[in-house]
Design a protein around this motif. Structure first.
Motif, mmCIF file in Angstrom:
data_model
loop_
_atom_site.group_PDB
_atom_site.id
_atom_site.type_symbol
_atom_site.label_atom_id
_atom_site.label_comp_id
_atom_site.label_asym_id
_atom_site.label_seq_id
_atom_site.Cartn_x
_atom_site.Cartn_y
_atom_site.Cartn_z
ATOM 1 N N ALA A 199 -12.193 5.587 -12.018
ATOM 2 C CA ALA A 199 -11.678 6.448 -13.087
ATOM 3 C C ALA A 199 -10.203 6.758 -12.856
ATOM 4 N N ALA A 200 -9.864 7.066 -11.612
ATOM 5 C CA ALA A 200 -8.470 7.404 -11.311
ATOM 6 C C ALA A 200 -7.554 6.221 -11.567
ATOM 7 N N LEU A 201 -8.050 5.042 -11.264
ATOM 8 C CA LEU A 201 -7.232 3.853 -11.490
ATOM 9 C C LEU A 201 -7.023 3.648 -12.992
ATOM 10 N N ALA A 202 -8.102 3.882 -13.742
ATOM 11 C CA ALA A 202 -8.027 3.665 -15.191
ATOM 12 C C ALA A 202 -7.016 4.592 -15.844
ATOM 13 N N THR A 203 -6.845 5.758 -15.271
ATOM 14 C CA THR A 203 -5.938 6.734 -15.885
ATOM 15 C C THR A 203 -4.602 6.828 -15.155
ATOM 16 N N ALA A 204 -4.383 5.950 -14.182
ATOM 17 C CA ALA A 204 -3.150 6.031 -13.400
ATOM 18 C C ALA A 204 -1.946 5.692 -14.269
ATOM 19 N N GLU A 205 -0.827 6.360 -14.007
ATOM 20 C CA GLU A 205 0.395 6.086 -14.778
ATOM 21 C C GLU A 205 0.993 4.734 -14.400
ATOM 22 N N VAL A 206 0.827 4.392 -13.159
ATOM 23 C CA VAL A 206 1.318 3.081 -12.701
ATOM 24 C C VAL A 206 0.230 2.429 -11.875
ATOM 25 N N VAL A 207 0.065 1.147 -12.074
ATOM 26 C CA VAL A 207 -0.913 0.394 -11.288
ATOM 27 C C VAL A 207 -0.241 -0.870 -10.767
ATOM 28 N N VAL A 208 -0.475 -1.156 -9.499
ATOM 29 C CA VAL A 208 -0.117 -2.501 -9.004
ATOM 30 C C VAL A 208 -1.386 -3.136 -8.449
ATOM 31 N N ALA A 209 -1.444 -4.437 -8.530
ATOM 32 C CA ALA A 209 -2.646 -5.133 -8.082
ATOM 33 C C ALA A 209 -2.259 -6.472 -7.484
ATOM 34 N N GLY A 210 -3.071 -6.910 -6.565
ATOM 35 C CA GLY A 210 -2.823 -8.229 -5.985
ATOM 36 C C GLY A 210 -3.979 -8.649 -5.102
ATOM 37 N N THR A 211 -4.054 -9.945 -4.880
ATOM 38 C CA THR A 211 -5.064 -10.456 -3.956
ATOM 39 C C THR A 211 -4.335 -11.121 -2.789
ATOM 40 N N TYR A 212 -4.657 -10.668 -1.589
ATOM 41 C CA TYR A 212 -3.952 -11.106 -0.397
ATOM 42 C C TYR A 212 -4.909 -11.895 0.497
ATOM 43 N N ILE A 264 -8.345 -10.023 0.359
ATOM 44 C CA ILE A 264 -8.368 -8.598 0.027
ATOM 45 C C ILE A 264 -7.725 -8.409 -1.342
ATOM 46 N N THR A 265 -8.530 -7.950 -2.280
ATOM 47 C CA THR A 265 -7.997 -7.618 -3.597
ATOM 48 C C THR A 265 -7.788 -6.117 -3.637
ATOM 49 N N VAL A 299 -8.325 1.017 -4.870
ATOM 50 C CA VAL A 299 -9.561 0.263 -5.096
ATOM 51 C C VAL A 299 -9.383 -1.101 -4.437
ATOM 52 N N ALA A 300 -10.321 -1.460 -3.607
ATOM 53 C CA ALA A 300 -10.150 -2.722 -2.901
ATOM 54 C C ALA A 300 -11.479 -3.415 -2.709
ATOM 55 N N GLU A 301 -11.403 -4.731 -2.649
ATOM 56 C CA GLU A 301 -12.568 -5.509 -2.244
ATOM 57 C C GLU A 301 -12.110 -6.466 -1.163
ATOM 58 N N MET A 302 -12.882 -6.517 -0.089
ATOM 59 C CA MET A 302 -12.507 -7.372 1.030
ATOM 60 C C MET A 302 -13.623 -8.355 1.307
ATOM 61 N N VAL A 303 -13.264 -9.601 1.408
ATOM 62 C CA VAL A 303 -14.226 -10.616 1.841
ATOM 63 C C VAL A 303 -13.759 -11.114 3.205
#
Lengths: 760, 760
Positions: free
Chosen positions: A191-204, A311-312, A327-331
């Motif tokens: 929810a916090a991510l959905a309403t965040a003013e700025v979002v950055v994302a990436g898969t490392y 890691i996303t 928010v992260a997902e790690m494999v």
């Protein structure tokens, strides 16, 4: 920035106590041990990532002069016992599950004969399908590596290395190549991510990285066949754990196994006993001493490198730069046996910054590759690369100074870690403030190729004991059960010297084996100085008390009027009234009806760990034509609490920084689609060389640990955590290109530069 | 007669803890140590008792394949230092002073090559006159062995072995072969003798007796050339003393020498470091490890047997059998270096019996023979033979039961010893009472060949320390710095087992070297059990305290309600509430914020020694035709205070009694008039064999030592003291002939029988 402490010896740089032995080749490593009747062991390694062993024909091998025995799984006393999932090798039974898995052990009177024996073995395989990447293993159609369930991990590295609690188990396992799935969360991150003013994302993505120690694994097992007592001379970070695992696997009582830790030519988390059970089992099987020393290729093929990860990560923030969501997902690709870094990785990922909403999902995957293992701050370089690259991007998006953004959000004492436990006393802010003041950061200009990243490690702790004796020549001997892989003994001497008022040259550290003890935890998790130095101090205090008691009698003075300095006991205010401590020890040793010889024991069990944080700043140039990155300047700032011996602390920081550069720019174990290792030599597996590494400037921040000896914190792990991220951020600064994968070799950087600014 | 003590394990017979290793050949002796690059040393021994070395030509020796070096005195770092007079061998310089003195050391890659090297050496001598007997050396015309004064003894064996004070120096030395002359006296013995109602007199001679250990002297010296650190693997009774003497002779700091005591195949007073300085010096000279193992002949030729003595003794008494005077003169033949047994011999001679008037003159003489050394209860067999033979004669003269005469005069606690110090708590009377009750004595008939003698030893004491650890498998490890030459470790296990309530199989003794300690005195003078067991007990008590502290927390009980037994901690009255001590140790080792791992130190320094007295009764037959004596029955009664492990105590008594039979009937090193040893093999030097020895019955008197652990006294020396005298008295009873010399071989007895009753 080292605080000036009111110490005579502590806090002042002194050289390694065993430097002479090491540089002159006199130090005894496990491979130097030679015993009468000893056999040389050579392993036959699997040629397949997955196959059924259909035949092992030993006839030709046994005909070779000098070959004494060829052992397979069925010949070993370990045959009915499952190896612990972690870092233990015996011999494959019926099925091999990775390329390089040991299948047979040839024992011969010379190494050459053993090698000829291995070459003469006839081993037939029936190849089986083998998912060798996490992606392939996660395919619902993929064959399941352990249909009956994977061997269970009996140790949790998270707890051992970092003294933090575990996360929440996601589900019961069904037969799958996922051996563990966990979620760490607080607040409502989606929810916090959905309403965040700025979002950055990436898969490392990070590669499989090997610990790269100079000394490959080596062990000599001696056997006393009547009591079935095994003595192991081994390259290990922790003798007590090796003993317990060897005893368990061989079905012996732990008192039937003595582990003698030899000088270690680098461990970095890999040396907790990979070959020891096998060598012990072989010695027990043939009733003779057995030596196994891996060559470099064998070591690359059969040991336990750091796992690859994907890691996303998504960060949400306000326009003012307040983090609102992670928010992260790690494999995590753990290879053939379960390994559990997810907990510590989540603890860090959700803990560096104060953020109310965190959700981290961890998927730990099995593949047909060698088992993953611990490598200095296990999991931290991976997660720090992902998080600190993202923070850097967030700063750019917000047009904030990346350091300022970090300072606004940096966690401090009491803030939650990723597992929601509170951070004990920690100094991330102090480290960031030191970074802000450093000229390399303060005077940088946009595009000058300067990058910054933070990193940290909770640091472990173990109860420990020490014993302190004073000899008649004034030599103070301190008995410890810890292994010195990082110069800890060269700090312990200063602790005892300080307390007993003797020159450090008069202090010797005597390292025990599992029989002679005393107990200490393994040398991993940055815990030894933190844990054992306290026991050393307590033992020295007790010896001091005993010395003063005898000296008061000899000098006819009150104990309160005595002073210990320069190896002698003085009556304060009476310059002539002085006695060398050796004379006092002699009296104690000879006086009938006296208190007895000087010997003090000390014990500690810290109640709280002492996290260590770093900020690394690096400046690079990037060759536009080739993508080649050359680090120019490197500043490693670290909260060390108090540097007992600054030279050792700086050595740790230098080594960690160089390994961070290795993670960032150079190192990767590569496998082909059949699980064949393509980088099984130091020609192919490229460690950073001297020319690849700039001079490293260290800045010690001294934010004392409340429970640490003299305020000291663990210092071993933190310096490896931030390097790759700092390099990535420097490359971003120099080129505008964000790199999403490690190592950032020329072609990776070049391709990213072609894509343009910040494209994944 | 062992008291039934309220002990679970103490006082009950248990086998040797290292018996399996010893009987299976697995125990590691010094000669078993083999090091990479090690050289084998072989000694070239002097062929003359006194000669100038005019030439040592090494050329031919050096040509032999495998010979690496030939060392002479000038090649050694000991060249400018005087050996301590006692029991230290280096290489002769310019002059040899006994047949067998080491002159050169050949070092080779094999023993065979070293032996060939010795054979190829050309050593030229210029013979010098050599008084080889005490009589010859005392002749005023005899050449003086050390015209510039003999090397000074830096240790007084009296103090080391028996914890008693020294006598009164008679005169300053002038150049003579008498190196020490002392008088011990009280009252007016000459006047008392002149007025005595009954006087008996005799001159008693004892031979040079070798300690006869199974394992000849052996040592391996390792060298770390950069720090000049020497490690000695050696057959020794005391590692700390060896270390100090080697360091002194080599001009090293004591911390540059580590002495590792190996399993000892018998010491009996001879193994305090004869070869160690030489092996260390050789290793330092050539920079390689050196092994020196003596063969049997070399051992007989170069080591330190017990001195020969001539004791003239006169006893005065009343008709009622009250001793009024003891007048004695002792001449002790110490060989080439000073040795000082006069003090302890006088202490015993003037101390067994309560007598107001004593005068003992001691003359210690140097001769051209190997230096005399300590042999189990040094000096006691000699002096006891003289005194107890005289007492037996006195009883016959007075027509009193010899035991009754002894009881009337026996010293007791507080009576003066020969040096006029009071006896600490001692049990001579209890021993005599036990003898009076024994059937062999009670039921004897005149002429049945039964003899009795008493003997005693003050017994030594040293401060000592011990450390006790408890491991997670419940194994209790006790660290000591003492050498186990007599089964002491097999008693220590019971001490720790008793205190910690664990089965003795769960206790391991870990013996330290000089680095790993803890400190203990040398294993001589019957002091180890007396001194070290107290430290073991204290360390175990501290470990117990720590265990109970942790267990109280785990079991939620008060410490006072806890009980330790069968390896577990129980809550009294609550049968289910129990924890194995290993689990408690594990908690202590793992609990963060807890007290820390279980490790306790213990120290003791007894304030008073604990003399041990014996009465030996022996029955013999004597062959009228040949004089051959055959012992039939042998009863050894001893005040042991409290037998911690009766099996070990009885073993000590058996061994001592057999050695007493050797002194009495068999053993003598014989030299010809040129100082040539005539008995340099076990063919010529006849130790008693199984058929020569009857079954030995032991009777343990338990008169507790006030300061001894659980009341224990030293037990090692006393059983060798009385045997020769008891045999002499038995022969007197069987044949009417008094024998005045040891050993009482066939021809000696036969000749005495020819002379008739009681003629000297």
């Amino acid at each position: 920035m080292t605080q000036q402490a009111p110490h005579r010896y502590l806090g002042k740089a002194r050289k390694l106590v065993d430097g002479v032995e090491k540089v002159t080749g006199r130090a005894r490593y496990a491979g130097d041990v030679s015993l009468p009747g000893m056999l040389h062991g050579k392993l036959a390694l699997s040629l397949f990532a997955h196959a059924r062993i259909t035949r092992i024909d030993t006839a030709a091998a046994l005909k070779i002069p000098g070959v004494v025995a060829v052992l397979t799984a069925d010949d070993l006393p370990t045959r009915n016992r499952q190896p612990s999932s972690r870092q233990t090798t015996t011999l494959a039974r019926e099925v091999v599950r990775y390329r390089g898995e040991p299948v047979a052990l040839v024992l011969a009177t010379s190494l050459a004969a053993a090698e000829d024996g291995v070459a003469a073995l006839q081993i037939d395989y029936e190849p089986l399908p083998a998912p060798v990447t996490a992606e392939a293993a996660l395919d619902p159609a993929a064959p399941v590596i352990w249909p009956q369930g994977a061997p269970k991990a009996d140790t949790d590295l998270t707890a051992a290395h970092a003294a933090v609690a575990r996360g929440e188990e996601q589900s019961d396992h069904v037969a799958s190549n996922i051996h563990e799935q966990k979620r760490f969360s607080r607040g409502d991150a989606l929810a916090a991510l959905a309403t965040a003013e700025v979002v950055v994302a990436g898969t490392y993505r990070t590669a499989i990285v090997h610990q790269g120690y100079l000394e490959p694994h080596a062990v000599v097992a001696d056997i006393e066949p009547i009591r079935k007592h095994i003595t192991l001379y081994t390259s290990t970070q922790g003798q007590f754990g090796v003993r317990d695992e060897v005893a368990r696997l061989l079905g012996l009582r732990t008192s039937q196994v003595t582990v003698v830790p030899m000088t270690v030519g680098g461990g970095f988390g890999a040396k907790y006993g990979i070959l020891d059970p096998l060598a012990a089992a072989a010695a027990l099987a043939v009733g003779r001493p057995v030596r196994i020393v891996l060559d470099r290729s064998e070591d690359f093929l059969t040991t336990t490198p750091s796992p690859a990860s994907t890691i996303t990560i998504k960060l949400g923030a306000t326009r003012e730069g307040v983090l609102t969501a992670i928010v992260a997902e790690m494999v995590i690709d753990n290879g053939v046996y379960p390994f559990t870094l997810g907990g510590i990785m989540s603890t860090l990922l959700g803990g560096y910054y104060r953020c109310p909403n965190v959700q981290i999902d961890v998927v730990e995957v099995l593949t047909h590759k060698p088992q993953a293992g611990a490598y200095r701050a296990p999991g931290a370089p991976q997660v720090t690369f992902a998080l600190e690259s993202s923070i850097d991007e967030l700063a750019r998006r917000l047009e904030l100074d990346p350091l300022e953004l970090r300072l606004r959000n940096a966690a401090t004492t009491g803030d939650p870690m990723g597992n929601n436990d509170p951070w004990p006393s920690m100094g991330l802010r102090q480290v960031l403030e030191a970074a802000a003041n450093h000229p390399l950061w303060r005077e940088r200009t946009p595009g000058s190729g300067v990058g910054l990243a933070i990193g940290g490690w909770p640091c472990g702790m173990s109860p420990a004991a020490a014993v302190c004796r004073v000899d008649t020549d004034g030599i103070v001997r301190v008995h410890v059960g810890s292994v010195d892989i990082s110069g800890v003994n060269s700090s312990f001497v200063l602790v005892a010297a300080e307390i007993l008022g003797v020159p450090p040259e008069q202090v010797e550290i005597v390292a025990g084996d599992t029989r002679s003890g005393p107990f200490a935890g393994p040398s991993g998790g940055s815990q030894i100085t933190y844990s054992v130095a306290g026991a050393v101090a307590a033992a020295a205090q007790e010896a001091r008390r005993q010395l003063l008691e005898v000296a008061a009698d000899m000098l006819e003075a009150r104990i309160d009027d005595l002073d210990l300095r320069d190896g002698a006991i003085h009556v304060r205010g009476l310059p002539g009234r002085t006695l060398p401590i050796g004379e006092v020890a002699r009296r104690a040793q000879e006086q009938q009806g006296g208190p007895g010889p000087i010997v003090g024991e000390g014990r500690t069990a810290p109640a709280e760990n002492a996290p260590g944080f770093v900020a690394h700043i690096v400046q690079v140039t990037v060759d536009n034509e080739t993508g080649r990155v050359q680090p120019l300047r490197y500043v490693a700032i670290q909260d060390v609490g108090f540097p007992l011996n600054p030279l050792m602390v700086e050595g740790q920081i230098h080594g960690g920084a160089v390994q961070g550069i290795g993670w960032g720019l150079h190192e990767a174990l590569r496998y082909d689609e059949n699980g064949e290792l393509l980088t099984a030599s130091l020609m192919d597996y490229t460690l950073p060389r001297a020319a690849d590494v700039p001079s490293i400037e260290t800045v010690l921040v001294t934010n004392p640990a409340p429970n640490g000896p003299f305020g000291a914190r663990g210092v071993g792990e933190p310096p490896i955590t931030a390097g790759a991220a700092a390099l990535a951020n420097a490359i971003r600064d120099a080129t505008g290109a964000r790199i999403y994968e490690l190592p950032m070799r020329d072609e990776v950087v070049w391709r990213a530069m072609q894509k343009g600014v910040n494209k994944q």
